[in-house]
Design a protein around this motif. Structure first.
Motif, mmCIF file in Angstrom:
data_model
loop_
_atom_site.group_PDB
_atom_site.id
_atom_site.type_symbol
_atom_site.label_atom_id
_atom_site.label_comp_id
_atom_site.label_asym_id
_atom_site.label_seq_id
_atom_site.Cartn_x
_atom_site.Cartn_y
_atom_site.Cartn_z
ATOM 1 N N LYS A 1 -1.940 -33.448 7.342
ATOM 2 C CA LYS A 1 -3.827 -33.105 7.361
ATOM 3 C C LYS A 1 -2.935 -31.336 6.318
ATOM 4 N N GLN A 2 -4.029 -30.959 5.550
ATOM 5 C CA GLN A 2 -4.105 -30.120 4.400
ATOM 6 C C GLN A 2 -5.561 -29.911 4.252
ATOM 7 N N MET A 3 -6.210 -28.267 3.834
ATOM 8 C CA MET A 3 -6.509 -28.353 4.195
ATOM 9 C C MET A 3 -7.103 -27.584 2.477
ATOM 10 N N ILE A 4 -8.322 -27.769 1.722
ATOM 11 C CA ILE A 4 -8.577 -26.918 0.901
ATOM 12 C C ILE A 4 -10.035 -26.394 0.711
ATOM 13 N N TYR A 5 -9.745 -25.396 -0.370
ATOM 14 C CA TYR A 5 -10.753 -24.169 -0.115
ATOM 15 C C TYR A 5 -11.738 -24.893 -2.211
ATOM 16 N N LEU A 6 -12.858 -25.519 -1.616
ATOM 17 C CA LEU A 6 -13.490 -26.417 -2.713
ATOM 18 C C LEU A 6 -14.304 -24.940 -3.298
ATOM 19 N N HIS A 7 -15.066 -24.887 -4.490
ATOM 20 C CA HIS A 7 -16.078 -23.965 -4.888
ATOM 21 C C HIS A 7 -17.422 -25.314 -4.621
ATOM 22 N N ILE B 1 -9.604 -37.237 -3.627
ATOM 23 C CA ILE B 1 -8.594 -36.743 -4.600
ATOM 24 C C ILE B 1 -7.471 -37.436 -3.531
ATOM 25 N N ARG B 2 -6.813 -38.177 -2.501
ATOM 26 C CA ARG B 2 -6.116 -39.201 -3.021
ATOM 27 C C ARG B 2 -5.790 -40.150 -4.243
ATOM 28 N N ALA B 3 -6.768 -40.496 -4.778
ATOM 29 C CA ALA B 3 -7.026 -41.045 -6.246
ATOM 30 C C ALA B 3 -5.948 -39.985 -6.897
ATOM 31 N N MET C 1 1.379 -45.928 2.657
ATOM 32 C CA MET C 1 1.928 -44.540 3.820
ATOM 33 C C MET C 1 0.481 -44.917 4.977
ATOM 34 N N SER C 2 0.694 -44.611 5.508
ATOM 35 C CA SER C 2 -0.115 -44.434 7.441
ATOM 36 C C SER C 2 -0.967 -43.381 7.351
ATOM 37 N N THR C 3 -2.054 -43.219 8.272
ATOM 38 C CA THR C 3 -2.604 -42.525 8.487
ATOM 39 C C THR C 3 -1.476 -41.707 9.828
ATOM 40 N N ALA C 4 -0.902 -42.538 9.594
ATOM 41 C CA ALA C 4 0.005 -41.511 11.396
ATOM 42 C C ALA C 4 1.012 -41.265 10.623
ATOM 43 N N ASP C 5 1.245 -40.831 9.338
ATOM 44 C CA ASP C 5 3.079 -40.748 8.825
ATOM 45 C C ASP C 5 2.287 -39.222 8.529
ATOM 46 N N ALA C 6 0.986 -38.741 7.223
ATOM 47 C CA ALA C 6 0.448 -38.531 6.617
ATOM 48 C C ALA C 6 0.194 -36.782 7.346
#
Length: 65
Positions: A8-14, A36-38, A1-6
């Protein structure tokens, strides 16, 4: 998958999670995004890992921060 197809998500981290990911990046030069993708790839490919993650996720409090 290319970046253009991805998407964007936001996550909260402690703070301790953010620190651990930052220290890992300093150690091996792997970005948080790639790490995180791994983790997601492992979750998709490994049923045992998936069950363990899903169990933790189902008992984790909802909401950000």
């Amino acid at each position: 998958m290319s970046t253009a197809d991805a998407s964007k998500q936001m996550i909260y981290l402690h703070p301790d999670e953010f620190r651990a990911l930052g220290l890992a990046k300093l150690d091996d030069h792997v970005s948080v995004n790639i790490r995180i993708r791994a983790m997601i790839a492992l979750w998709e490919a490994n049923p045992r890992f998936r069950r363990a993650v899903d169990k933790i996720a189902s008992t984790t409090p909802r909401g950000g921060g």
